[in-house]
Every structure is written in C-alpha cells, then in structure tokens.
Design a protein around this motif. Structure first.
Motif, PDB file in Angstrom:
ATOM      1  N   UNK A  74       0.861  -1.179   0.000  1.00 26.26           N
ATOM      2  CA  UNK A  74       0.000   0.000   0.000  1.00 26.26           C
ATOM      3  C   UNK A  74       0.902   1.235   0.000  1.00 26.26           C
ATOM      4  N   UNK A  75       0.383   2.309  -0.554  1.00 25.92           N
ATOM      5  CA  UNK A  75       1.067   3.598  -0.502  1.00 25.92           C
ATOM      6  C   UNK A  75       0.146   4.571   0.212  1.00 25.92           C
ATOM      7  N   UNK A  76       0.697   5.302   1.171  1.00 22.15           N
ATOM      8  CA  UNK A  76      -0.089   6.296   1.892  1.00 22.15           C
ATOM      9  C   UNK A  76       0.420   7.688   1.549  1.00 22.15           C
ATOM     10  N   UNK A  77      -0.465   8.660   1.631  1.00 18.85           N
ATOM     11  CA  UNK A  77      -0.097  10.042   1.338  1.00 18.85           C
ATOM     12  C   UNK A  77      -0.535  10.945   2.486  1.00 18.85           C
ATOM     13  N   UNK A 137       5.288   5.766   2.194  1.00 23.00           N
ATOM     14  CA  UNK A 137       4.534   6.934   2.662  1.00 23.00           C
ATOM     15  C   UNK A 137       5.059   8.160   1.945  1.00 23.00           C
ATOM     16  N   UNK A 138       4.155   8.912   1.304  1.00 24.31           N
ATOM     17  CA  UNK A 138       4.523  10.076   0.501  1.00 24.31           C
ATOM     18  C   UNK A 138       3.946  11.333   1.141  1.00 24.31           C
ATOM     19  N   UNK A 139       4.824  12.270   1.484  1.00 25.15           N
ATOM     20  CA  UNK A 139       4.403  13.557   2.018  1.00 25.15           C
ATOM     21  C   UNK A 139       4.570  14.608   0.924  1.00 25.15           C
ATOM     22  N   UNK A 140       3.529  15.394   0.696  1.00 26.34           N
ATOM     23  CA  UNK A 140       3.571  16.446  -0.316  1.00 26.34           C
ATOM     24  C   UNK A 140       3.348  17.771   0.393  1.00 26.34           C
ATOM     25  N   UNK A 141       4.335  18.663   0.307  1.00 20.06           N
ATOM     26  CA  UNK A 141       4.242  19.942   0.995  1.00 20.06           C
ATOM     27  C   UNK A 141       5.127  20.954   0.293  1.00 20.06           C
TER      28      UNK A 141
END
Length: 336
Positions: A37-40, A87-91
């Motif tokens: 799974x990939x989480x964002x 886990x992908x953080x977009x900021x």
C-alpha cells in the motif's frame, strides 16, 4: 499570480532531470520490496496533487493509495502499521508540524518515506528517506499555481517510476511544451457567467478529479465563489438535485477510458439545465475549452491548468476581488 503560473513549464523542465537520481533510487527500492500500500499526507493544493498521484499509481501499478489524516499522529498520537509500505508527504513549504509528525509515525511503523517538496532544507525533507525537489523556486502569490503544477508533475514522475511506465515518462517530457501552449485568454461570456453566479460544480474523473478539486479551491480562494468538486460519477447522485437552469459546471475531461461515461454525465447535466464548460480535447456538450495533449491522457488535464488560472483570475477581477490579496489567507498555514 499569472506571472508565476507562466513559470510552471520551466519548473517542470528543471525538475524532471534533477529528480532522476531520487526516482531511480525509489524504483530500485520498490522493485526490491514492493509496497502493499502507498499512503499520502498533504493539505490544500498539495492534497489535490496527491489525488492525481493516487489514480496514476492505481491505474499504472495496481497498488492501492490512501490518504492518512495527519491528526492521527499530531493530535491523537496513534501508531501506524505500515510495514513495507511507501509513505509520501507532499508539501510546498515542508514546514507543517502535523505532516512532520505523520511522516515520523509512518517511518516508525515500517514505511519507506518520500517527501515531495519545494524546500529541500525543510523539516519534512530532512526526515524523509528520499526527497524530490519540485524546483519551482519562490512563489509569492497566496494562490499556488506553479507549485501545484510542479508538485503534480513530480508525483506523476514518482508514479511512472513505481510502475516503470515509459509512456508516462515520455508524456512528462512533453508536458512543459503543453503547459506553454495553454495560455488562451478566457471567453468573456464564460467569465461573465461565472462572475454572476453564487455557486458552481467542478467535475472530473480519475486523475482529472484532483484538477477539479484544485479548481474548486481556487474559485473559493480568489473569487470568493462557492464551488464544490465532484466525480462525474458521484455528481449523478445527490448533487444533481442542486442543478437548475443556468447552473455553471466546469469540467476536466481528457480522452481516456472514462470519456464516454463523462460525455453521458455531461449530457445528463445539460438536460437538467447546467451551463457547461469543459476543458477537453474532445467535443463535448456546452463550451469545449482547449486541453493540450501530452501523449498520455492521464496527465493532459494538468496541461490545461495555466488556462484555468487565467479564467479564475478574470472571474475574481470581475467579482471585484483582488486575486493577489485574498482575505484571511496566508501563504503557509501551520496546522496541528
């Protein structure tokens, strides 16, 4: 705002070669340990870019992608079970404490962490295993334009790396030219119709749904105009009951596998009286607004965003709003 929107093509052209090392590292790690799974984690415009990413990954790699509310870590202090996940953080700023807390919790729970940021020296970037710099440079406008496009393009490149999708990589290489070609002046009649309304829908499906969500946010931010984003499937349920003669609906409909379903939904909206305007390379009911082609329908809607920014800027001015100084808003929002 419009000057910065016009810089999006250059930002994407700069970002793609600079991200090659990070993307190759990610591809190697994902191939060695495929994530179940990939989480964002993201907020605002960044979360809309993450929505584009969700569909690209699920379509291209078949890996489910889920958004996690940052408060799970920052407020409720709950642990996460993310063994072998990504886990992908977009900021854009990379400074939000809640996003940092969630990234730390994801790493503690066993996830590989990736940060997509415009500030490689930020706390989010410092805590991530892999960092992709969107290379957008300073953005002074309150409304995110070039940083949204560059974030979505960077995430599309991440999706291409995960899925080993050469066709998507080729389309991304063509994206800067498509963005430069999306500078059409807005239709005055459409500007007048939107400026005089009190509410509208923004619609799309698949990767284009994130573009519809971003468009709805921009109408709120810049024009003080109530706008809601819906999937072209979901709008056929309860939201259709709000449509009356002249009710504006702005669509993003690329020529992908959902085109025929999108056309049918737009026809149903037209029957209910909606005033339709749709960014699309296909001829659809109502006004059809230009959507450049990149070679991959999944990111064509992203190439239409510069034209949309011109539209919403004109609507804001027509409503007596200053798009450079929307009230109550700041460039960086700190949330818990």
């Amino acid at each position: 705002m419009l000057a910065e929107a016009g810089q999006a093509a250059g930002a994407v052209a700069t970002m793609l070669p600079r991200a090659e090392g990070a993307l190759a590292d990610l591809a190697r790690r994902v191939a060695a340990h495929p994530p179940p799974v990939i989480t964002t984690a993201a907020r605002g415009s960044s979360d809309h870019a993450a929505s584009v990413f969700k569909y690209l990954v699920e379509l291209g790699a078949g890996i489910p992608v889920a958004s996690i509310g940052p408060s799970i870590a920052s407020v409720y202090a709950r642990p996460l079970r993310l063994s072998d996940a990504l886990h992908v953080t977009v900021s854009q700023s990379g400074q939000s404490p809640d996003l940092v807390a969630l990234q730390d919790a994801a790493k503690a729970g066993g996830a590989l962490t990736l940060a997509v940021v415009n500030t490689p020296g930020s706390p989010v970037a410092a805590g991530a295993d892999i960092v992709v710099d969107i290379c957008a440079g300073p953005e002074r406008s309150i409304a995110a334009t070039k940083t949204f496009i560059a974030s979505a393009a960077a995430l599309a490149a991440v999706a291409a790396a995960i899925a080993a999708d050469a066709s998507l990589e080729a389309a991304l290489a063509a994206l800067p030219e498509a963005l430069d070609g999306s500078q059409a002046l807005p239709d005055p009649a459409l500007v007048a119709a939107l400026a005089s309304t009190t509410s509208l829908f923004c619609v799309g499906r698949g990767p284009a749904l994130g573009l519809a969500a971003e468009a709805a946010l921009k109408f709120k931010e810049l024009a003080a105009l109530h706008a809601e984003a819906f999937s072209l499937a979901e709008v056929m349920h309860g939201p259709l009951g709000l449509v009356r003669p002249g009710f504006p609906v702005l669509g993003f409909v690329p020529e992908d596998d959902a085109l025929s379903l999108g056309r049918a939904a737009l026809e149903r909206l037209a029957e209910a009286g909606a005033n339709l305007a749709t960014f699309s390379p296909a001829l659809l009911p109502g006004r059809t607004l230009p959507m450049p082609r990149t070679g991959a329908a999944a990111i064509d809607a992203l190439a239409a965003m510069p034209a949309f920014y011109r539209l919403v800027h004109a609507v804001a001015l027509a409503r007596g709003r200053d798009p450079e100084a929307p009230p109550h808003l700041a460039k960086v929002t700190h949330t818990a």
